[in-house]
Scaffold this active site. Structure first.
Site, PDB file in Angstrom:
ATOM      1  N   TYR A 143       0.886  -1.203   0.126  1.00  0.00           N
ATOM      2  CA  TYR A 143      -0.054   0.084  -0.066  1.00  0.00           C
ATOM      3  C   TYR A 143       0.878   1.283   0.000  1.00  0.00           C
ATOM      4  CZ  TYR A 143      -4.250  -2.801   0.931  1.00  0.00           C
ATOM      5  OH  TYR A 143      -5.352  -3.876   0.766  1.00  0.00           O
ATOM      6  N   LYS A 194       3.359 -15.388   1.959  1.00  0.00           N
ATOM      7  CA  LYS A 194       3.253 -16.188   0.765  1.00  0.00           C
ATOM      8  C   LYS A 194       4.799 -16.169   0.025  1.00  0.00           C
ATOM      9  CE  LYS A 194       0.701 -17.696  -2.867  1.00  0.00           C
ATOM     10  NZ  LYS A 194       0.171 -18.936  -2.623  1.00  0.00           N
ATOM     11  N   ASP A 226      -3.110 -17.934   1.140  1.00  0.00           N
ATOM     12  CA  ASP A 226      -4.356 -18.912   0.417  1.00  0.00           C
ATOM     13  C   ASP A 226      -4.586 -19.964   1.197  1.00  0.00           C
ATOM     14  OD1 ASP A 226      -1.601 -19.929   0.184  1.00  0.00           O
ATOM     15  OD2 ASP A 226      -2.372 -20.784  -1.743  1.00  0.00           O
ATOM     16  N   ASP A 250      -5.447  -6.945   5.385  1.00  0.00           N
ATOM     17  CA  ASP A 250      -6.833  -6.303   4.981  1.00  0.00           C
ATOM     18  C   ASP A 250      -7.781  -7.377   4.678  1.00  0.00           C
ATOM     19  OD1 ASP A 250      -8.610  -4.317   4.201  1.00  0.00           O
ATOM     20  OD2 ASP A 250      -7.120  -3.634   2.394  1.00  0.00           O
ATOM     21  N   ASP A 254     -11.192  -8.883   7.242  1.00  0.00           N
ATOM     22  CA  ASP A 254     -12.573  -8.887   6.767  1.00  0.00           C
ATOM     23  C   ASP A 254     -13.264 -10.345   6.797  1.00  0.00           C
ATOM     24  OD1 ASP A 254     -12.408  -6.201   6.635  1.00  0.00           O
ATOM     25  OD2 ASP A 254     -13.119  -6.281   4.483  1.00  0.00           O
TER      26      ASP A 254
END
Ligand code: NAD
Length: 359
Positions: A143, A194, A226, A250, A254
């Protein structure tokens, strides 16, 4: 003598002002009860700031925040500002606030309340007892990484670029917050990355392993993002504390939020090394229900409780707010997003009245 606290209020956009009004009433009530003197200062952020000043984070807002003891933020954003250039979007104001206050750690609890198990889309036996803390890195990663932008290549083709990068010190400081958070919980920390594909993630994992030597009482495990997404919906009770980078956090926070039934229930804290912390609900500005008194203010109210606990060290006052929320749910009051059969549907301000009454 009563304790004095300066709180900057950032109501923002959409349902923000409605849910903020409830949180302020709750804070005033608890303030009277515990002789806490709150000095509230309201400032502009997001779309509301764009409309008033042309910028999503006016310098005056950042200054007001810096001079306060804590910041209570509601939510920003809405359709109206979606087509503005990126530097003028409401979300840019939020990112600016996080980097301006150097809030590098975002703590997002996802706890299933017994009263709301039936609001979860997952089976009762899967979610009953879920109590997860997601520690998300907030001021680094993709970001903020440079270079970024949409460029034209030598062949004339357009190319979009973002950069995922972490320095050792950035990983170590979020790692320490995560290990210390896990120490206060059940001493299990899962680092999500990852590393099978991304070098930046391999480096993240290496640093977490190195740090773990300083926290021998915490059990450190690793998952690829994942798989973590899959495990969160398959068997969420295996998790206690999760630490991860900005982008993965992020998304995963959620997903964790939805285990609990409604995104309208979840508070969060964003903390830095020296500046005031920012407390805000996990959800956005919900423009689809804004101005209709339909919003669930409980995440905002619980964010205010987190503020009392983490920034003001007022654990008893925080607990009373949390218990008032549970009591109102026990009494059967629900906003639309957490409504189930046999319960009483109420609006945003009415559920606020009930919390104030419970206090
Ligand atoms: P959202 O969280 O605003 O809404 C998602 C869904 O959840 C909607 O159906 C909404 O009605 C519902 N919802 C959210 N909060 C609720 C509440 N308190 N009570 C009842 N229902 C609630 O996410 P979105 O729709 O992806 O984004 C809307 C706007 O919010 C966008 O402009 C986005 O950029 C912004 N946003 C802001 C933040 C923030 O301020 N921290 C976070 C996420 C999104």
């Amino acid at each position: 003598m009563s304790q004095q606290y300066r709180i900057t209020l950032l109501p923002g956009d959409g349902i923000g002002p409605e849910i903020m009004a409830v949180a302020v009433r709750v804070l005033k009530t608890v303030g009277e009860k515990f002789a806490l003197n709150f000095e509230f200062k309201e400032a502009l952020i997001g779309g509301a700031a764009i409309d008033a000043t042309g910028e999503p984070l006016p310098a005056a807002t950042l200054e007001t925040c810096k001079q306060s003891d804590a910041v209570l933020l509601a939510a920003i954003g809405g359709y109206k500002w979606d087509s503005l250039p990126r530097h003028l979007r409401p979300e840019t104001g939020l990112l600016g606030l996080r980097s301006g206050l150097q809030l590098f750690a975002n703590l997002r609890p996802a706890t299933i309340l017994p009263q709301l198990i039936d609001a979860s889309t997952l089976k009762r036996e899967v979610v009953e007892g879920v109590d997860i803390m997601v520690v998300r890195e907030l001021t680094g990663g993709i970001y903020f990484g440079q270079p970024r932008g949409i460029f034209t290549t030598e062949t004339g083709e357009k190319r979009g670029v973002n950069t995922m990068a972490y320095t050792e010190s950035e990983i170590d400081r979020i790692g320490r917050v995560a290990f210390e958070t896990a120490q206060k919980r059940s001493k299990r920390l899962c680092s999500v990355d990852k590393a099978n594909v991304l070098e930046v993630s391999q480096f993240w994992r290496d640093r977490m392993i190195a740090l773990s030597a300083e926290y021998p009482d915490v059990e450190l495990t690793h998952l690829y993002v994942d798989n973590a997404a899959m495990q969160l919906v398959r068997a969420p009770k295996q998790f206690d504390t999760i630490v991860t980078s900005n982008l993965f956090g992020d998304i995963l926070s959620d997903a964790a939020a939805m285990l609990t039934g409604s995104i309208g229930m979840l508070p969060s804290a964003s903390l830095g090394a020296s500046n005031p912390g920012v407390y805000e609900p996990v959800h956005g500005s919900a423009p689809d229900i804004a101005g209709q008194d339909k919003a669930n203010p409980l995440a905002q109210v619980l964010s205010a409780a987190m503020m009392l606990r983490y920034s003001f060290d007022q654990a008893e006052a925080a607990m009373q707010i949390e218990q008032a929320v549970l009591k109102v749910l026990d009494q059967g009051y629900r906003t639309g997003d957490i409504m189930s059969e046999g319960k009483t549907l109420v609006g945003c301000q009415a559920i606020g009245d009930e919390i104030v009454a419970a206090l």
